[in-house]
Design a protein around this motif. Structure first.
Motif, PDB file in Angstrom:
ATOM      1  N   ARG A 245       0.814  -1.220   0.000  1.00  0.00           N
ATOM      2  CA  ARG A 245       0.000   0.000   0.000  1.00  0.00           C
ATOM      3  C   ARG A 245       0.846   1.269   0.000  1.00  0.00           C
ATOM      4  O   ARG A 245       0.350   2.361   0.279  1.00  0.00           O
ATOM      5  CB  ARG A 245      -0.929   0.019   1.211  1.00  0.00           C
ATOM      6  N   LEU A 246       2.123   1.138  -0.307  1.00  0.00           N
ATOM      7  CA  LEU A 246       3.036   2.276  -0.251  1.00  0.00           C
ATOM      8  C   LEU A 246       2.613   3.450  -1.139  1.00  0.00           C
ATOM      9  O   LEU A 246       2.730   4.609  -0.717  1.00  0.00           O
ATOM     10  CB  LEU A 246       4.452   1.819  -0.616  1.00  0.00           C
ATOM     11  N   PRO A 247       2.107   3.223  -2.364  1.00  0.00           N
ATOM     12  CA  PRO A 247       1.651   4.379  -3.163  1.00  0.00           C
ATOM     13  C   PRO A 247       0.593   5.203  -2.437  1.00  0.00           C
ATOM     14  O   PRO A 247       0.618   6.438  -2.493  1.00  0.00           O
ATOM     15  CB  PRO A 247       1.082   3.720  -4.423  1.00  0.00           C
ATOM     16  N   ARG A 248      -0.322   4.540  -1.751  1.00  0.00           N
ATOM     17  CA  ARG A 248      -1.357   5.269  -1.004  1.00  0.00           C
ATOM     18  C   ARG A 248      -0.738   6.021   0.170  1.00  0.00           C
ATOM     19  O   ARG A 248      -1.154   7.133   0.496  1.00  0.00           O
ATOM     20  CB  ARG A 248      -2.422   4.298  -0.500  1.00  0.00           C
ATOM     21  N   MET A 249       0.277   5.426   0.814  1.00  0.00           N
ATOM     22  CA  MET A 249       0.919   6.090   1.936  1.00  0.00           C
ATOM     23  C   MET A 249       1.628   7.368   1.475  1.00  0.00           C
ATOM     24  O   MET A 249       1.607   8.384   2.173  1.00  0.00           O
ATOM     25  CB  MET A 249       1.941   5.149   2.595  1.00  0.00           C
ATOM     26  N   ASN A 250       2.225   7.319   0.297  1.00  0.00           N
ATOM     27  CA  ASN A 250       2.884   8.516  -0.221  1.00  0.00           C
ATOM     28  C   ASN A 250       1.879   9.615  -0.540  1.00  0.00           C
ATOM     29  O   ASN A 250       2.188  10.804  -0.439  1.00  0.00           O
ATOM     30  CB  ASN A 250       3.716   8.162  -1.461  1.00  0.00           C
ATOM     31  N   GLN A 251       0.666   9.235  -0.932  1.00  0.00           N
ATOM     32  CA  GLN A 251      -0.380  10.228  -1.135  1.00  0.00           C
ATOM     33  C   GLN A 251      -0.814  10.840   0.200  1.00  0.00           C
ATOM     34  O   GLN A 251      -1.059  12.043   0.303  1.00  0.00           O
ATOM     35  CB  GLN A 251      -1.585   9.592  -1.842  1.00  0.00           C
ATOM     36  N   LEU A 252      -0.899  10.001   1.236  1.00  0.00           N
ATOM     37  CA  LEU A 252      -1.267  10.502   2.564  1.00  0.00           C
ATOM     38  C   LEU A 252      -0.209  11.461   3.106  1.00  0.00           C
ATOM     39  O   LEU A 252      -0.537  12.393   3.852  1.00  0.00           O
ATOM     40  CB  LEU A 252      -1.460   9.331   3.536  1.00  0.00           C
ATOM     41  N   LEU A 253       1.038  11.241   2.729  1.00  0.00           N
ATOM     42  CA  LEU A 253       2.093  12.141   3.184  1.00  0.00           C
ATOM     43  C   LEU A 253       1.903  13.552   2.630  1.00  0.00           C
ATOM     44  O   LEU A 253       2.328  14.525   3.246  1.00  0.00           O
ATOM     45  CB  LEU A 253       3.465  11.591   2.782  1.00  0.00           C
ATOM     46  N   LYS A 254       1.252  13.680   1.472  1.00  0.00           N
ATOM     47  CA  LYS A 254       0.934  15.014   0.949  1.00  0.00           C
ATOM     48  C   LYS A 254      -0.096  15.701   1.841  1.00  0.00           C
ATOM     49  O   LYS A 254      -0.030  16.906   2.080  1.00  0.00           O
ATOM     50  CB  LYS A 254       0.419  14.909  -0.481  1.00  0.00           C
ATOM     51  N   ILE A 255      -1.046  14.922   2.351  1.00  0.00           N
ATOM     52  CA  ILE A 255      -2.009  15.476   3.303  1.00  0.00           C
ATOM     53  C   ILE A 255      -1.286  15.933   4.564  1.00  0.00           C
ATOM     54  O   ILE A 255      -1.610  16.958   5.163  1.00  0.00           O
ATOM     55  CB  ILE A 255      -3.084  14.428   3.638  1.00  0.00           C
ATOM     56  N   GLY A 256      -0.272  15.157   4.956  1.00  0.00           N
ATOM     57  CA  GLY A 256       0.521  15.530   6.123  1.00  0.00           C
ATOM     58  C   GLY A 256       1.220  16.866   5.949  1.00  0.00           C
ATOM     59  O   GLY A 256       1.365  17.635   6.903  1.00  0.00           O
ATOM     60  N   MET A 257       1.666  17.170   4.724  1.00  0.00           N
ATOM     61  CA  MET A 257       2.287  18.471   4.468  1.00  0.00           C
ATOM     62  C   MET A 257       1.301  19.601   4.758  1.00  0.00           C
ATOM     63  O   MET A 257       1.662  20.617   5.373  1.00  0.00           O
ATOM     64  CB  MET A 257       2.738  18.560   3.009  1.00  0.00           C
ATOM     65  N   VAL A 258       0.071  19.418   4.299  1.00  0.00           N
ATOM     66  CA  VAL A 258      -0.958  20.441   4.525  1.00  0.00           C
ATOM     67  C   VAL A 258      -1.227  20.590   6.015  1.00  0.00           C
ATOM     68  O   VAL A 258      -1.387  21.712   6.522  1.00  0.00           O
ATOM     69  CB  VAL A 258      -2.251  20.076   3.768  1.00  0.00           C
ATOM     70  N   LEU A 259      -1.267  19.485   6.740  1.00  0.00           N
ATOM     71  CA  LEU A 259      -1.475  19.546   8.199  1.00  0.00           C
ATOM     72  C   LEU A 259      -0.344  20.303   8.883  1.00  0.00           C
ATOM     73  O   LEU A 259      -0.584  21.117   9.784  1.00  0.00           O
ATOM     74  CB  LEU A 259      -1.561  18.124   8.768  1.00  0.00           C
ATOM     75  N   GLY A 260       0.882  20.042   8.445  1.00  0.00           N
ATOM     76  CA  GLY A 260       2.029  20.726   9.043  1.00  0.00           C
ATOM     77  C   GLY A 260       1.988  22.223   8.809  1.00  0.00           C
ATOM     78  O   GLY A 260       2.227  23.025   9.719  1.00  0.00           O
ATOM     79  N   LEU A 261       1.679  22.614   7.579  1.00  0.00           N
ATOM     80  CA  LEU A 261       1.548  24.042   7.273  1.00  0.00           C
ATOM     81  C   LEU A 261       0.421  24.675   8.074  1.00  0.00           C
ATOM     82  O   LEU A 261       0.566  25.782   8.619  1.00  0.00           O
ATOM     83  CB  LEU A 261       1.284  24.236   5.773  1.00  0.00           C
ATOM     84  N   SER A 262      -0.697  23.959   8.186  1.00  0.00           N
ATOM     85  CA  SER A 262      -1.848  24.495   8.903  1.00  0.00           C
ATOM     86  C   SER A 262      -1.550  24.653  10.393  1.00  0.00           C
ATOM     87  O   SER A 262      -2.018  25.607  11.033  1.00  0.00           O
ATOM     88  CB  SER A 262      -3.059  23.551   8.728  1.00  0.00           C
ATOM     89  N   ALA A 263      -0.783  23.736  10.950  1.00  0.00           N
ATOM     90  CA  ALA A 263      -0.456  23.796  12.377  1.00  0.00           C
ATOM     91  C   ALA A 263       0.236  25.098  12.733  1.00  0.00           C
ATOM     92  O   ALA A 263      -0.104  25.762  13.715  1.00  0.00           O
ATOM     93  CB  ALA A 263       0.419  22.597  12.767  1.00  0.00           C
ATOM     94  N   ILE A 264       1.196  25.492  11.906  1.00  0.00           N
ATOM     95  CA  ILE A 264       1.953  26.722  12.175  1.00  0.00           C
ATOM     96  C   ILE A 264       1.129  27.950  11.823  1.00  0.00           C
ATOM     97  O   ILE A 264       1.125  28.954  12.551  1.00  0.00           O
ATOM     98  CB  ILE A 264       3.279  26.697  11.415  1.00  0.00           C
ATOM     99  N   PHE A 265       0.390  27.870  10.716  1.00  0.00           N
ATOM    100  CA  PHE A 265      -0.401  29.016  10.272  1.00  0.00           C
ATOM    101  C   PHE A 265      -1.473  29.381  11.305  1.00  0.00           C
ATOM    102  O   PHE A 265      -1.583  30.541  11.722  1.00  0.00           O
ATOM    103  CB  PHE A 265      -1.051  28.711   8.923  1.00  0.00           C
ATOM    104  N   PHE A 266      -2.277  28.401  11.725  1.00  0.00           N
ATOM    105  CA  PHE A 266      -3.382  28.688  12.638  1.00  0.00           C
ATOM    106  C   PHE A 266      -2.876  29.066  14.039  1.00  0.00           C
ATOM    107  O   PHE A 266      -3.562  29.764  14.778  1.00  0.00           O
ATOM    108  CB  PHE A 266      -4.334  27.506  12.719  1.00  0.00           C
ATOM    109  N   ASP A 267      -1.684  28.617  14.368  1.00  0.00           N
ATOM    110  CA  ASP A 267      -1.115  29.019  15.654  1.00  0.00           C
ATOM    111  C   ASP A 267      -0.754  30.502  15.666  1.00  0.00           C
ATOM    112  O   ASP A 267      -0.754  31.138  16.711  1.00  0.00           O
ATOM    113  CB  ASP A 267       0.139  28.190  15.948  1.00  0.00           C
ATOM    114  N   ARG A 268      -0.467  31.036  14.466  1.00  0.00           N
ATOM    115  CA  ARG A 268      -0.065  32.437  14.379  1.00  0.00           C
ATOM    116  C   ARG A 268      -1.204  33.386  14.038  1.00  0.00           C
ATOM    117  O   ARG A 268      -1.015  34.601  13.954  1.00  0.00           O
ATOM    118  CB  ARG A 268       1.056  32.569  13.319  1.00  0.00           C
ATOM    119  N   LEU A 269      -2.419  32.866  13.820  1.00  0.00           N
ATOM    120  CA  LEU A 269      -3.551  33.737  13.513  1.00  0.00           C
ATOM    121  C   LEU A 269      -3.943  34.601  14.724  1.00  0.00           C
ATOM    122  O   LEU A 269      -3.885  34.141  15.850  1.00  0.00           O
ATOM    123  CB  LEU A 269      -4.753  32.887  13.086  1.00  0.00           C
TER     124      LEU A 269
END
Length: 269
Positions: A245-269
């Protein structure tokens, strides 16, 4: 036209665009024209690098990703080469309107993308590390555009580890069609590559709460980064139990990028 756009990997370009904006916004919380220029410049460079990557990976993609525009024959290699050159030139041109340090980063990024695709792509670990450094530079590019790079340091460090783990897993996924036999999983073995990626992501999980304890970020960051870490734990668990299922896991890692960006962004709002 849609196939030419697909070669850019628009989601990757959008994530780079957002990373640059966040890197500058952490220091100067406004979307200034210079920061938007930097974000566009980085997105264009990323797109050019992605197209060049597909050109250089044509033989591998004939096996692993035959549906993509180049291996499927919907786009010719000549046209893809031209697209890559135009995007890289436009990205550099936009970068020349930025402060000197940002211009230097743009030049380094463009040269590194070319060097990676032509020479270092199949050098075990070194190629993975170079791509990861470029991903982390996106945040510093935004910071230098507004002449305040230091607040972008923390997300840049996290991005380095995150992308390094992801790049290794992408190499594991592509082992079937790799004609060179020189990527990390083929040189060191798939299991060892998976162990290294697991170690990198495990270290990332451990260090992501540190900015809260050091007083840099607060509760919104901690809540979203907790979700990101849960996602990473799930990916690592699936990696070892269901490696198919590695191809699907690599797609989920893209979602993780968005989560990481959102974590810092919303903390600074």
């Amino acid at each position: 036209m849609l196939d030419l756009i697909a070669l850019l990997r628009p989601l990757n370009c959008l994530i780079t665009f957002a990373s640059v904006l966040l890197g500058g916004w952490l220091a100067v919380p406004t979307l200034s024209p210079v920061l938007l220029i930097a974000a566009c410049s980085a997105a264009l460079l990323t797109g050019g690098g992605n197209v060049l990557n597909d050109v250089c990976d044509l033989e591998t993609d004939r096996i692993n990703k035959p549906e993509r525009p180049l291996p499927s024959g919907r786009i010719s290699p000549l046209l893809a080469h031209l697209e890559a050159i135009v995007l890289l030139i436009l990205g550099l041109f936009a970068g020349f309107f930025l402060p000197p340090l940002a211009v230097a980063i743009a030049l380094i990024a463009a040269c590194s993308l070319i060097l990676y695709n032509l020479r270092l792509k199949h050098v075990p670990l070194l190629g993975n590390l170079l791509v990861s450094l470029l991903a982390s530079l996106a945040f510093l590019y935004g910071g230098t555009a507004v002449q305040a790079p230091y607040p972008a340091t923390i997300p840049a460090i996290f991005a380095l580890f995150y992308h390094l783990g992801r790049e290794i897993l992408k190499d594991v996924e592509d082992t079937l069609g790799d004609p060179s036999g020189s990527t990390l999983p083929l040189r060191w073995g798939k299991r060892n590559a998976q162990m290294l990626a697991t170690a990198i992501f495990s270290l990332l999980i451990l260090i992501t709460p540190l900015p809260v304890y050091l007083g840099f970020y607060g509760t919104p960051y901690l809540a979203l980064v907790f979700l990101l870490n849960l996602l990473l734990v799930y990916i690592l668990r699936t990696l070892w139990r269901h490696p198919d299922r590695l191809p699907r896991m690599n797609q989920l890692l893209k979602i993780g990028m968005v989560l990481g960006l959102s974590a810092i962004f919303f903390d600074r709002l």
